[in-house]
Write a protein that holds these residues in place. Sequence first.
Motif, PDB file in Angstrom:
ATOM      1  N   GLU A  80       0.840  -1.201   0.000  1.00  0.00           N
ATOM      2  CA  GLU A  80       0.000   0.000   0.000  1.00  0.00           C
ATOM      3  C   GLU A  80       0.874   1.249   0.000  1.00  0.00           C
ATOM      4  N   ASP A  81       0.512   2.236  -0.816  1.00  0.00           N
ATOM      5  CA  ASP A  81       1.198   3.538  -0.831  1.00  0.00           C
ATOM      6  C   ASP A  81       2.704   3.396  -1.031  1.00  0.00           C
ATOM      7  N   ARG A  82       3.090   2.628  -2.032  1.00  0.00           N
ATOM      8  CA  ARG A  82       4.505   2.485  -2.382  1.00  0.00           C
ATOM      9  C   ARG A  82       4.709   2.906  -3.833  1.00  0.00           C
ATOM     10  N   ARG A  83       5.927   3.335  -4.134  1.00  0.00           N
ATOM     11  CA  ARG A  83       6.215   3.783  -5.493  1.00  0.00           C
ATOM     12  C   ARG A  83       6.245   2.621  -6.490  1.00  0.00           C
ATOM     13  N   PHE A  84       6.851   1.532  -6.061  1.00  0.00           N
ATOM     14  CA  PHE A  84       7.127   0.424  -6.963  1.00  0.00           C
ATOM     15  C   PHE A  84       6.547  -0.882  -6.400  1.00  0.00           C
ATOM     16  N   PRO A  85       6.500  -1.923  -7.189  1.00  0.00           N
ATOM     17  CA  PRO A  85       5.946  -3.188  -6.688  1.00  0.00           C
ATOM     18  C   PRO A  85       6.744  -3.798  -5.545  1.00  0.00           C
ATOM     19  N   TRP A  86       7.975  -3.345  -5.349  1.00  0.00           N
ATOM     20  CA  TRP A  86       8.830  -3.897  -4.298  1.00  0.00           C
ATOM     21  C   TRP A  86       9.088  -2.916  -3.157  1.00  0.00           C
ATOM     22  N   GLY A  87       8.629  -1.684  -3.248  1.00  0.00           N
ATOM     23  CA  GLY A  87       8.860  -0.691  -2.204  1.00  0.00           C
ATOM     24  C   GLY A  87       9.079   0.689  -2.779  1.00  0.00           C
ATOM     25  N   GLU A 136      12.313   2.323  -2.948  1.00  0.00           N
ATOM     26  CA  GLU A 136      13.651   2.546  -3.495  1.00  0.00           C
ATOM     27  C   GLU A 136      13.762   1.892  -4.864  1.00  0.00           C
ATOM     28  N   LEU A 137      14.236   2.654  -5.858  1.00  0.00           N
ATOM     29  CA  LEU A 137      14.267   2.144  -7.226  1.00  0.00           C
ATOM     30  C   LEU A 137      15.180   0.934  -7.370  1.00  0.00           C
ATOM     31  N   ALA A 138      16.379   1.023  -6.823  1.00  0.00           N
ATOM     32  CA  ALA A 138      17.348  -0.065  -6.971  1.00  0.00           C
ATOM     33  C   ALA A 138      17.887  -0.461  -5.597  1.00  0.00           C
ATOM     34  N   GLY A 171      21.521  -1.556  -4.670  1.00  0.00           N
ATOM     35  CA  GLY A 171      22.195  -1.373  -5.946  1.00  0.00           C
ATOM     36  C   GLY A 171      21.766  -2.331  -7.036  1.00  0.00           C
ATOM     37  N   ARG A 172      20.666  -3.047  -6.838  1.00  0.00           N
ATOM     38  CA  ARG A 172      20.212  -4.032  -7.818  1.00  0.00           C
ATOM     39  C   ARG A 172      18.988  -3.510  -8.564  1.00  0.00           C
ATOM     40  N   TRP A 173      19.052  -3.581  -9.884  1.00  0.00           N
ATOM     41  CA  TRP A 173      17.900  -3.172 -10.687  1.00  0.00           C
ATOM     42  C   TRP A 173      16.784  -4.187 -10.538  1.00  0.00           C
ATOM     43  N   ARG A 174      15.570  -3.683 -10.372  1.00  0.00           N
ATOM     44  CA  ARG A 174      14.392  -4.529 -10.200  1.00  0.00           C
ATOM     45  C   ARG A 174      13.423  -4.425 -11.373  1.00  0.00           C
ATOM     46  N   CYS A 175      13.769  -3.588 -12.359  1.00  0.00           N
ATOM     47  CA  CYS A 175      12.889  -3.428 -13.518  1.00  0.00           C
ATOM     48  C   CYS A 175      13.706  -2.956 -14.713  1.00  0.00           C
ATOM     49  N   ASP A 185      13.744   8.988 -15.223  1.00  0.00           N
ATOM     50  CA  ASP A 185      13.157  10.037 -14.388  1.00  0.00           C
ATOM     51  C   ASP A 185      13.393  11.444 -14.920  1.00  0.00           C
ATOM     52  N   SER A 186      14.272  11.593 -15.913  1.00  0.00           N
ATOM     53  CA  SER A 186      14.525  12.916 -16.480  1.00  0.00           C
ATOM     54  C   SER A 186      13.407  13.380 -17.404  1.00  0.00           C
ATOM     55  N   TYR A 187      12.569  12.440 -17.873  1.00  0.00           N
ATOM     56  CA  TYR A 187      11.508  12.866 -18.795  1.00  0.00           C
ATOM     57  C   TYR A 187      10.234  12.033 -18.687  1.00  0.00           C
ATOM     58  N   CYS A 188      10.304  10.805 -18.187  1.00  0.00           N
ATOM     59  CA  CYS A 188       9.118   9.940 -18.155  1.00  0.00           C
ATOM     60  C   CYS A 188       9.165   9.082 -16.908  1.00  0.00           C
ATOM     61  N   HIS A 189       8.777   9.682 -15.797  1.00  0.00           N
ATOM     62  CA  HIS A 189       8.830   9.006 -14.512  1.00  0.00           C
ATOM     63  C   HIS A 189       7.574   8.158 -14.320  1.00  0.00           C
ATOM     64  N   ARG A 190       7.263   7.356 -15.315  1.00  0.00           N
ATOM     65  CA  ARG A 190       5.990   6.625 -15.311  1.00  0.00           C
ATOM     66  C   ARG A 190       6.157   5.125 -15.090  1.00  0.00           C
ATOM     67  N   TYR A 191       7.257   4.722 -14.484  1.00  0.00           N
ATOM     68  CA  TYR A 191       7.407   3.317 -14.114  1.00  0.00           C
ATOM     69  C   TYR A 191       6.979   3.090 -12.671  1.00  0.00           C
ATOM     70  N   ARG A 192       6.399   4.105 -12.034  1.00  0.00           N
ATOM     71  CA  ARG A 192       5.781   3.954 -10.715  1.00  0.00           C
ATOM     72  C   ARG A 192       4.425   3.251 -10.880  1.00  0.00           C
ATOM     73  N   VAL A 193       3.995   2.524  -9.867  1.00  0.00           N
ATOM     74  CA  VAL A 193       2.756   1.762 -10.017  1.00  0.00           C
ATOM     75  C   VAL A 193       1.520   2.660 -10.120  1.00  0.00           C
ATOM     76  N   ALA A 194       1.608   3.907  -9.654  1.00  0.00           N
ATOM     77  CA  ALA A 194       0.464   4.820  -9.755  1.00  0.00           C
ATOM     78  C   ALA A 194       0.415   5.546 -11.094  1.00  0.00           C
ATOM     79  N   ALA A 195       1.489   5.478 -11.860  1.00  0.00           N
ATOM     80  CA  ALA A 195       1.585   6.279 -13.090  1.00  0.00           C
ATOM     81  C   ALA A 195       0.648   5.764 -14.168  1.00  0.00           C
ATOM     82  N   ARG A 196       0.158   6.690 -14.968  1.00  0.00           N
ATOM     83  CA  ARG A 196      -0.748   6.339 -16.057  1.00  0.00           C
ATOM     84  C   ARG A 196      -0.425   7.175 -17.278  1.00  0.00           C
TER      85      ARG A 196
END
Length: 299
Positions: free
Chosen positions: A166-173, A175-177, A180-184, A265-276
């Motif tokens: 609930e109320d998280r940016r990404f499916p895992w939490g 923090e983007l990485a 230091g590990r990429w998750r997407c 994130d410099s132009y299309c910060h739409r990989y957040r779960v709320a983004a449309r």
Amino acid sequence: MAREQRLEAAPRSTRGQVRLAGGAFSMGDAFGEGYAADGEVPVHQVELAPFHIDATAVTNAQFATFVKATGHVTDAERFETSAVFHSVVAADPHDTYGPVPGTPWWITVRGATWRSPEGPLSDISARQNHPVVHVSWQDAAAYSAWAGKRLPTEAEWEYAARGGLEDRRFPWGDELAPRGRWRCNIWQGRFPDHNTAEDGFLTTAPVKAYSPNGHGLWNTSGNVWEWCTDWFAANYYASSPAANPAGPADGEARVMRGGSYLCHDSYCHRYRVAARSSNTPDSSAANLGFRCANDQGPS
């Protein structure tokens, strides 16, 4: 003019799908990070009935089976062109047109289709387990009907993508990485001219790359945009019903969710779960695919 899909719907099938119990969740951007034109606010409570959704995006192999069975011709094939990112175009110069006005990193390529994602000089022989791309909303809806499924509503998609968080940016939490590990699969480096491909992928990744979320769904952030059944309206959240919202009654564009391998994130910060985001139902591109859903059905 938009065409009508006339494929007869197949018997209901939940093959490859995860059953989700539904229930209440907070839908929308809790961080104030969305673009105003996308309408990610207000955050609002939504109650969903149980439903099923594909664990992964539809693959090239799955779409090929559909085309072989039905003879379906995609919109990109009918129009004879589709959009490809400038640095990966695989086509003779006479087959390229562009750049696309307002987005100079997109090139219109003749012969770019689901079979040839970067143009006529490319193929999917080594990408059978990658998500199919260059599919319009109309193509996705046709596949879904043939498969005994449907496209997810936008609310179902976000609920599923969150994976129970609930109320998280990404499916895992948040923090983007983490560690230091990429998750997407998104753009790393300087957009649009230098992709370091630190995650190992310059374009699409296999549909089961990385790790699934808490609901068992793969790649609900990045990789490819995914079509939803809803018409898009930026102000819809302010008046959407609390129970099983299905979008406006009509519109000009359909909802897309999840972001893609080109998001940064410099132009299309739409990989957040709320983004449309949205596009017209006959549009296609090299980073646009889909996954299917289903009603709960008989127990």
